[in-house]
Design a protein around this motif. Structure first.
Motif, PDB file in Angstrom:
ATOM      1  N   GLN A 107     -23.904  33.404  -3.897  1.00  0.00           N
ATOM      2  CA  GLN A 107     -22.784  32.955  -3.085  1.00  0.00           C
ATOM      3  C   GLN A 107     -21.466  33.148  -3.821  1.00  0.00           C
ATOM      4  O   GLN A 107     -20.607  32.275  -3.803  1.00  0.00           O
ATOM      5  N   LEU A 108     -21.340  34.272  -4.499  1.00  0.00           N
ATOM      6  CA  LEU A 108     -20.156  34.427  -5.346  1.00  0.00           C
ATOM      7  C   LEU A 108     -18.886  34.712  -4.552  1.00  0.00           C
ATOM      8  O   LEU A 108     -17.842  34.192  -4.867  1.00  0.00           O
ATOM      9  N   GLY A 109     -18.993  35.548  -3.547  1.00  0.00           N
ATOM     10  CA  GLY A 109     -17.816  35.836  -2.751  1.00  0.00           C
ATOM     11  C   GLY A 109     -16.728  36.520  -3.552  1.00  0.00           C
ATOM     12  O   GLY A 109     -16.976  37.442  -4.328  1.00  0.00           O
ATOM     13  N   HIS A 110     -15.516  36.014  -3.377  1.00  0.00           N
ATOM     14  CA  HIS A 110     -14.360  36.682  -3.944  1.00  0.00           C
ATOM     15  C   HIS A 110     -14.258  36.468  -5.454  1.00  0.00           C
ATOM     16  O   HIS A 110     -13.616  37.214  -6.153  1.00  0.00           O
ATOM     17  N   ARG A 111     -14.880  35.387  -5.906  1.00  0.00           N
ATOM     18  CA  ARG A 111     -14.688  35.023  -7.304  1.00  0.00           C
ATOM     19  C   ARG A 111     -15.764  35.627  -8.196  1.00  0.00           C
ATOM     20  O   ARG A 111     -16.826  36.002  -7.746  1.00  0.00           O
ATOM     21  N   MET A 112     -15.444  35.665  -9.452  1.00  0.00           N
ATOM     22  CA  MET A 112     -16.422  36.183 -10.407  1.00  0.00           C
ATOM     23  C   MET A 112     -16.768  35.073 -11.379  1.00  0.00           C
ATOM     24  O   MET A 112     -15.948  34.219 -11.677  1.00  0.00           O
ATOM     25  N   LEU A 113     -17.975  35.136 -11.875  1.00  0.00           N
ATOM     26  CA  LEU A 113     -18.495  34.043 -12.687  1.00  0.00           C
ATOM     27  C   LEU A 113     -18.785  34.545 -14.087  1.00  0.00           C
ATOM     28  O   LEU A 113     -19.394  35.602 -14.261  1.00  0.00           O
ATOM     29  N   THR A 114     -18.354  33.784 -15.056  1.00  0.00           N
ATOM     30  CA  THR A 114     -18.677  34.167 -16.434  1.00  0.00           C
ATOM     31  C   THR A 114     -18.842  32.912 -17.274  1.00  0.00           C
ATOM     32  O   THR A 114     -18.645  31.790 -16.794  1.00  0.00           O
ATOM     33  N   ASP A 115     -19.207  33.113 -18.516  1.00  0.00           N
ATOM     34  CA  ASP A 115     -19.379  31.974 -19.403  1.00  0.00           C
ATOM     35  C   ASP A 115     -18.008  31.386 -19.742  1.00  0.00           C
ATOM     36  O   ASP A 115     -17.039  32.119 -19.941  1.00  0.00           O
TER      37      ASP A 115
END
Lengths: 829, 377
Positions: free
Chosen positions: A178-186
């Motif tokens: 469900q990431l969508g527009h955003r990006m996920l990182t540590d």
């Protein structure tokens, strides 16, 4: 069955007609289905709520001061006190070297919740996805939805270069997050980027028992507040207008498609009158014929709807990242870009197309079946029939325009506003044949009697209005919509541009305040000519007009002409400014006035210290999805004396070297990039957001033009099928091929140009409707229209060009046929 | 992809490698073995000859790959009902020292994991937490220090109550379950193996290992919201190493027993192959006198015999044992308090309270048993 086969044979002889019917059905469905799927997708996303690694938080801890970040030790202290439902979150917007703004989320995977409070039975999840191995340690990973990856035109493993020259972790396309527009990182990787503070944007609160959450609230430090997910603004409510507008665009394309369906059906039935007459003579009943024709249409509908829906779903998948970006920038709302689209009901488009097609077939079907058995059908385009039909359409058109005008005046409801807009569009289009006929009549009077060819051309064009009017109407509808939307977007952009120019009264803006309290002293020492204004900001909630509790931003305005003049009021009395500066009243944003219902002159409760304060004026606040109240700096300070400044604005004489001042300030306070921004950059950023926001609208707009092009091509091709005899006649009269070609092109170009005569005023009206009725009702923003004629000239050229192209291909075929063959073909119909 | 897979892939193998806990021979887990085969290169190795020193060695040893603070307690309430409690903090270095210079506190290479469990006559609950090391504004969610001693994750804390190592207290809470015990002893701690170096493989690999088996415990347990005053005996194990198990070692059976004679008995066997209790195993045992004197047992004089296997969490686990120790003339029969003491954590294992039955106080008592590396059927 035999009957259907006989009827369908017609399409074998005229495959183009069958194709055009199918195209009409597909066109009606594509954008409709596309926008439906997008909206369904977004709703599914809202329903699921914000998720982090498949877990939905119960709420977030935020700093009480808006936009202030939280010290990490606050978080650690709460964890040490046993609140294990907490997890850190850092949000950061960074700028890539190519200018793209990237929204990053930093999380600590070690703290994300485990399934259930107690450990689950069994061995737990056995998925062995190597992605996690790299997530938390160098070189880290940047998780991205594959839709976003395509949007950025990047592939897995790529590393995005930031404007600072630093590299983001390698991209990993992740499914099902469900990431969508955003990006996920540590979070460690995110904080390692230069200039990123070692603080948290929020602390996620994952579900826990009610008592435990109450304990958490009771144990929070003074400066933190717990905002439950339930209390956060409902994204569905927030984005309602956007989705309605999207649906409206889909509906408009649907209407264009329905015109095409009617057109195709009318031609197909007219062409088969002779066949129908023969079948009737052979003993087939009307009922059997009607049933057969309905079955035939059902076949087309099924095929067209399925194809249209499939194309619509592809379109939705293609547009979804753009929609996600718009929602992110417009509302700070994030939707998921799914790996596969949610199955949205195909039933609605099918039903709508079915009903529309049934209505479309009604008149041509009745006319075909009612043809007297012993008569030939040439009376079809008889003058009386046509003029009667045009009269009905004009009356209907005028009534629709009247409805639209009434709705424009009185509505404050988005549905009604959109209905008014539809009435305006349809009304304009229904008037088209009458207006065109009136123009031709006018021309006819002006043409001298000896210009035979011209007179013939005019007479023929008038005749052409019968069969071609629907195609012209479809094209005009699309052109009016296109012109209106273009004018609206360009006007809105210009208004935003001017508004930013006016509102950005200071030269430098600094975000965050507590550590910069001595900025005044620093500037007095380093650059004595400069002045500093404190900017205050606070979020409160108040009851709006509709009994709803709504969030309101309170912002302060520095005294002095420079700042007070930066706020342009929409109709306020002359004392307003003086009273405002004296703290005797407040200004409210246009949204607060239009959507949340506070009226100028009405008194509102600002804070405990002050009783009721009058609303002195309304100012424009483009792009802000929430209502805002503006108060003088002194009034703000007396209401909330303890509130620290949310930022500072620095201003000074022209000719100041602002880059140098920027450097002095950021060196002194050790400010990271992004905390200090100059007027120019701020304005550029604002306009960039605007452009990205309207990207989807522009794409859809271009698509409607494409739809119009397809429509006109289908219609002209179909008409030319019926023009064989007329061409044969001209050829027999000795008019050369070249002359005939020129005549045809001239005829259609004139028709196109005349349509543009309708497109210009109604496009403007539509833009006005969008700017003054729909957008204010939907978003609470209004703006003056900018009449850009250049853009309409481009549109006219485009329309005539596409029309010419649509004429040339069928015309070439027509011109290639020898007169004798033409005459033969004529007699076989 | 869901979160648990993070732990099963990233963290667990690192722990498994050293602790041998929960090694599972199921074919789909061959990837774990690849990690198991990783060498301890870059980390400090545990070797004989290192002189343990206190309080220094109560604290963490970040240059070693793995370390733990492991407390088990056999408790009873005023109605003589028996309980068990376990509190463990694991520290794992995910990168060798100096491999990566952390730019911020989140980038610490030290990862902590804690388990706590309570066994009651009615059942067993187990919980786990994870945290990274690294200080934020001078405080850390998880870590350990030697003076005054403390080891913690969030509010799960084992720490000295004064300036001395003992007495100490252990506290942990999750939902309606908690443990809160005071731990004391006036007896010395025990250096296991050869002056604190405990060999774990015939070829010589091993760990540093010391214990405090003489702790008395008193305090209360909270079970589903109900607070129960308890008292009993506790055993604290401390161990650290960089490569503990060898690749072919798949799990272990471990016993820490409080005998009624006041003696303490620690026994373990590291199994080479699943289900094979006789060949290729590495055995170790030590009897500790009430005064702290050690008698090392010869491996060939430690005879394990499984009396009964019970299905637990899809595995057949040995729940009753007969252990013969001819060197010291003991025959013990060991049985689980109940078989449901399965640690259903990311890498699960069986850890629970046991009773020791035999003739006379030297052959009976209570204790803890740990069974790891049994494959699911």
């Amino acid at each position: 069955m035999m009957l259907i086969r006989t009827l369908l044979k017609h399409y074998r002889r005229h495959p183009v007609q069958g194709l055009f019917l199918l195209v009409g059905i597909v066109v009606a469905n594509v954008l409709l289905a596309g926008t439906l799927v997008i909206n369904a997708q977004a709703r599914a996303s809202y329903g699921q709520g914000e998720q982090f690694l498949s877990a939905a938080p119960a709420g977030q801890l935020r700093h009480r001061e808006p936009r202030r970040s939280i010290d990490t030790d606050d978080y650690v202290r709460l964890r040490l006190a046993g609140f294990d439902m907490l997890a850190p979150l850092q949000r950061q917007t960074v700028r890539a070297a190519n200018g793209e703004l990237l929204e990053l989320l930093g999380i600590d995977v070690f703290t994300m919740p485990r399934p259930g409070g107690m450990l689950p039975d069994g061995r737990g999840d056995q998925n062995r996805d190597p992605g996690f191995l790299e997530f938390a340690y160098p070189p880290y990973q940047l998780w991205v939805a594959s839709g976003r990856l395509n949007q950025l035109d990047l592939k897995e493993g790529d590393r995005i270069v930031l404007s600072s020259g630093e590299l983001l972790p390698p991209l990993a396309a992740i499914r099902g997050q469900q990431l969508g527009h955003r990006m996920l990182t540590d979070i460690g990787a995110l904080q390692a980027l230069s200039g990123n503070p070692a603080t948290l944007s929020a602390i996620l609160v994952f579900p826990a028992s009610a008592e435990r959450l109450a304990e958490l609230s009771a144990n929070l430090p003074e400066h933190l507040e717990f905002i439950r997910s339930d209390d956060a603004p409902d994204p569905q409510e927030l984005t309602r207008s956007f989705h309605l507008n999207l649906a409206a665009m889909g509906l408009m394309a649907f209407v264009v498609g329905v015109f095409l369906i009617y057109n195709a059906l009318a031609f197909s039935y007219t062409d088969r009158r002779e066949l129908i007459r023969k079948l009737r003579l052979a003993g087939v009943t009307r009922r059997e014929l009607a049933l057969a024709l309905v079955s035939e249409l059902v076949l087309f509908l099924a095929a067209g709807t399925v194809l249209g829906y499939w194309l619509g779903a592809q379109l939705a998948a293609w547009l979804l990242p753009g929609v996600g970006r718009t929602l992110a920038q417009l509302y700070d709302v994030y939707i998921a870009y799914p790996d596969s689209l949610v199955p949205s009901a195909i039933l609605l488009p099918l039903l709508m197309t079915g009903v529309a097609a049934a209505l479309c077939m009604l008149i041509p079907l009745r006319e075909s079946l009612n043809t007297p058995m012993l008569e030939r059908w040439q009376t079809r385009w008889q003058h009386q029939v046509i003029s009667q039909r045009e009269r009905v359409m004009s009356v209907a058109g005028l009534m629709l325009l009247g409805t639209s005008a009434i709705l424009a005046y009185y509505t404050s409801d988005l549905w009604l506003a959109l209905t008014g807009m539809a009435a305006l569009l349809l009304g304009a289009v229904l008037l088209l044949p009458t207006v065109l006929r009136m123009l031709f009549n006018l021309f006819a009077k002006c043409i001298p009697a000896h210009r035979v060819r011209l007179s013939w051309l005019l007479a023929d064009s008038r005749w052409l209005l019968g069969p071609a009017s629907l195609a012209l109407m479809a094209m005009t509808l699309a052109l009016v919509a296109n012109s209106g939307l273009n004018t609206m977007i360009n006007s809105f952009r210009l208004a935003t541009d001017q508004w930013l120019d006016q509102r950005l009264a200071a030269d430098l803006y600094l975000r965050g305040g507590t550590e910069m309290t001595d900025i005044g002293a620093l500037l007095a020492r380093e650059a004595p000519g400069l002045r500093v204004a404190e900017r205050y900001h606070r979020r409160i909630t108040r009851q709006g007009s509709s009994e709803r509790i709504v969030p309101v931003e309170i912002v302060s305005l520095q005294d002095g002409d420079r700042f007070t003049n930066s706020v342009e009021l929409m109709g306020a009395d002359e004392n307003a400014r003086i009273e405002f500066e004296n703290g005797e009243g407040i200004y409210i944003s246009e949204r607060a006035w239009r959507i949340d219902g506070w009226q100028p002159g009405e008194s509102v409760r600002l804070c405990q210290t002050h009783g009721q304060l009058p609303v002195l004026g309304v100012y424009r606040d483009y792009g802000n999805p929430s209502s805002q109240w503006m108060v003088s700096r002194e009034l703000f300070r007396s209401c909330w004396p303890g509130e620290a400044a949310a930022g500072f604005a620095v201003y000074g004489p022209d000719g100041t070297d602002w880059n140098q001042i920027k450097a002095v300030i950021s060196n002194h306070f050790n400010l990271p990039e992004g905390r200090i921004i100059d007027q120019h950059a701020l304005k550029q950023a604002g306009l960039a957001v605007f452009d990205r926001t309207f990207k989807v609208t522009r794409s859809l707009n271009a698509l409607t033009l494409l739809v119009a092009g397809i429509g006109i091509f289908c219609a002209i091709s179909a008409i030319h099928h019926h023009r064989v005899g007329q061409q044969a006649l001209l050829a027999a009269l000795g008019i050369t091929r070249r002359e005939r070609g020129a005549l045809l092109l001239l005829q259609w170009s004139v028709l196109g140009l005349l349509c543009m005569l309708l497109v210009w005023p109604f496009g403007g009206l539509l833009a006005g409707y969008l700017a003054n009725v729909v957008t204010p009702v939907a978003f609470g923003w209004s703006f003056p229209l900018d009449w850009n004629f250049h853009q309409n000239a481009v549109l006219a050229a485009l329309a005539i060009g596409s029309m010419t192209l649509a004429v040339v291909l069928p015309t070439l075929r027509l011109l290639r046929i020898s007169p004798a063959a033409m005459l033969r073909e004529q007699t076989t119909i | 992809m869901t979160l648990p897979s993070l732990y099963s892939v990233f963290l667990l193998p690192a722990l498994l490698m050293v602790a041998g806990c929960g090694v599972n021979e199921a074919p789909e887990q061959t990837s774990d073995f690849a990690v198991l085969a990783q060498s301890a290169e870059g980390y400090t190795s545990a070797r004989p000859g290192y002189a343990l020193e206190f309080p220094r060695d109560h604290g963490p040893h970040p240059d070693y790959r793995i370390e733990w603070w492991y407390l088990t307690a056999n408790l009873q309430d005023s109605n003589s009902r028996h309980y068990g409690a376990q509190w463990t903090l694991f520290r794992v270095a995910v990168q060798p020292p100096g491999a990566h210079q952390p730019g911020n506190a989140w980038q610490s290479s030290q990862v902590y994991m804690a388990h706590f469990a309570i066994t009651s006559p009615e059942g067993h609950v187990a919980f786990q937490r994870y945290a990274r090391g690294g200080e934020h504004g001078g405080i850390s969610r998880s870590g350990a220090r030697n003076q005054p001693f403390a080891a913690w994750i969030d509010d799960w804390v084992l720490s000295s109550t004064g300036s001395d190592w003992l007495p100490m207290a252990v506290r942990a809470q999750q939902g309606n379950y908690s443990i809160s015990l005071e731990l004391a002893s006036d007896k010395p701690l025990i250096l296991q193996g050869d002056a604190g170096f405990s060999q774990k493989h015939p070829a010589g690999g091993g760990s540093f290992y010391y214990s405090q088996p003489f702790l008395t415990a008193s305090g209360e347990l909270e079970l589903d919201g109900q607070r129960i005053p308890v008292s009993g005996l506790a055993w604290l194990d401390r161990e650290w190493s960089s490569q503990f198990l060898q690749g072919e070692q798949v799990g272990w059976d471990w016993f820490s027993l409080h005998l009624e004679s006041g003696e303490k008995l620690m026994l373990f066997q590291l199994r080479q192959r699943p289900g094979d209790f006789q060949t290729g195993t590495f055995r170790h045992g030590v009897l500790i006198s009430p005064q702290g004197g050690k008698t090392l047992l010869k491996p060939e004089h430690i005879i394990f015999q499984v009396l009964e296997q019970t299905p637990v969490a899809g595995r057949n686990l040995p729940m009753r044992w007969r252990i013969e120790l001819p060197q010291i003339e003991r025959i013990l029969e060991i049985g689980a308090l109940h078989s449901d003491q399965w640690m259903n954590v990311d890498f699960p294992y069986w850890e629970g309270a046991v009773t020791v039955n035999g003739s006379g106080p030297q052959n009976s008592g209570r204790g803890y048993m740990e069974l790891t590396g049994y494959a699911a059927d």
